[in-house]
Scaffold this motif. Structure first.
Motif: not given
Length: 487
Positions: A402-410
């Motif tokens: 999920s850390s990859n998803v948060v990076e994509k959100c940023l």
């Protein structure tokens, strides 16, 4: 007493027969060597020959049979001492034709020969030399290492011609030939010869399409047949495959059948054919999408058919998006479904994924689907995801996937949503833990890259008290390397 020509021939043979004791005279040459008397009384021999009918005498009658049976089957030698004849010195009484020592081998009584007076007369007239064919000399055995024997398989392949020479002889056996490696190759070659050969092969294998498509060799023949057959024949194969439920699904799940079904999908041209195939696959879409072989069939449908024809696939993907998205093959098919869908089908599918975004974001495969949806920048979908993630960004940032998803959100979200993420990170009770966390440090680094103004200053100010930590921690080096932190 006068000897006739038959007598001459017989006497010519006598020197050759001294080792065989042909006439049953008892002693051999060994007897002579032992000191036996070598002076022979030939009167007994002449008497014996006369009784056999070889003496031309007025007082002697011919043999009762008038033939040479007595000569071929002589009487058993008498036990009288006078009957012991030795032929070692037979050349002393051969008068008419001396024995020729330069011959390779003289004619023997044991050799097959038509004993007739006519034959003997011709032989005497033309001066024949009765010789057998020279014996074949055997090759001496070599002392070197023997030559390596040829394997039976190679020897058979070299000596035996191909059993597949024409199609005519295969009538009634085409199905069995198609399941053989060499037979399948032969039939594929014949498909290039023209329409007549295509029709002949089609008539022999079409009704066995189900079994051949899952056969290790037969599937190649079916693939090529589908590429060269005409529309009516292709429709016949489609009807055979879709006649019973789940048959086409079973073939698609097979490691060999999946290739044949993909070739079938590529060759379909009419609306009716496409509808039959899609309807046959529809009950097994979920299983096909998640299968290592079947997912290629579904992807081939998405690639070859239009959006309207693929509507059943889009509907199944939307309903089972959570199950499909969290599977290694399913996540790829789900992304392909989004890419090939249009208008309402796409909106429905994206919305279904966004509703399950929080569960998918934490999955090893589902996180890729969520990232794909975020990059589409569909306002409704991103808003739904931001709402689900709100208050959970710290939790998501400290997880591997999920850390990859948060990076994509940023990187993709609107500024307002980005600000909410950064503020939530700054509000964490122990911000320094995020800096040195193996996954969260990437999120903090992405926040530095995608922030500006007061929000960016707030981030750098929160990091400065931990400069020494940033220098020593292996996970903080990337953050410390930022030019702004070095000032």
């Amino acid at each position: 007493m006068k000897l006739d020509r038959e007598m001459e021939m017989l006497l010519d043979e006598i020197p050759l027969l001294h080792h065989g004791d042909l006439l049953g005279c008892g002693e051999t040459a060994a007897g002579v060597a032992d000191g036996a008397d070598a002076d022979f009384d030939f009167s007994y021999l002449i008497q014996e020959l006369g009784e056999m009918g070889f003496v031309d005498d007025e007082d002697e009658d011919e043999d009762e049979n008038g033939d040479f049976s007595s000569f071929l089957y002589p009487r058993k030698a008498s036990s009288s001492p006078t009957s012991n004849l030795h032929f070692m010195d037979a050349e002393n009484f051969v008068a008419s034709r001396p024995f020729s020592t330069d011959r390779r081998r003289e004619m023997s009584l044991f050799d097959p020969f038509p004993f007739s007076s006519t034959c003997f007369d011709a032989a005497a007239t033309e001066d024949w030399d009765f010789q057998a064919a020279p014996a074949v000399r055997s090759r001496p055995c070599k002392t070197s290492r023997p030559r390596k024997a040829t394997s039976p398989k190679k020897a058979g392949a070299a000596a035996k011609p191909s059993k597949y020479e024409s199609l005519v002889g295969l009538r009634g056996y085409m199905y069995h030939v198609a399941k053989d490696q060499h037979g399948c190759r032969f039939l594929q070659q014949r498909l290039d010869d023209g329409k007549r050969e295509v029709d002949f092969i089609f008539n022999g294998v079409a009704r066995h399409a189900v079994d051949l498509m899952v056969n290790p060799f037969g599937n190649y023949l079916m693939q090529k047949l589908l590429a060269v057959c005409h529309e009516e024949q292709r429709m016949g194969i489609v009807l055979t495959l879709t006649k019973e439920p789940l048959v086409l699904v079973r073939i698609s799940l097979n490691v060999h059948g999946t290739r044949a079904v993909q070739k079938l999908i590529e060759s379909l041209r009419t609306k009716e054919e496409i509808q039959l195939v899609v309807a046959a696959l529809r009950p097994g879409f979920l299983e096909l999408i998640k299968d290592p072989n079947g997912n290629h069939v579904v992807q081939k449908c998405l690639q070859s058919f239009g959006a309207d024809d693929n509507k059943p696939i889009f509907d199944a993907a939307a309903i089972y998006c959570l199950d499909i998205g969290m599977q290694c093959h399913g996540c790829c098919v789900l992304q392909r479904c989004i890419a090939r869908s249009t208008s309402e089908h796409k909106e429905r599918l994206v919305a279904a994924i966004a509703r399950n975004g929080f569960e998918l974001a934490q999955d090893a495969y589902g996180n890729y689907v969520v990232q794909y949806v975020i990059e589409l920048k569909v306002a409704a979908a991103n808003a739904s995801l931001a709402q689900q993630f709100e208050g959970k960004y710290v939790q998501l940032s400290m997880q591997k996937f999920s850390s990859n998803v948060v990076e994509k959100c940023l990187k993709v979200f609107k500024d307002a949503d980005k600000a909410n993420i950064i503020l939530e990170l700054l509000a964490a009770p122990h911000f320094e833990r995020l800096l040195q966390h193996p996954y969260a440090n990437y999120v903090v680094y992405a926040a530095l890259q995608n922030s500006k103004g007061a929000l960016h200053s707030a981030l750098t100010n929160a990091m400065r008290p931990h400069v020494e930590l940033l220098r020593t921690s292996p996970y903080c080096k990337r953050i410390y390397s930022r030019a702004l932190l070095k000032k």
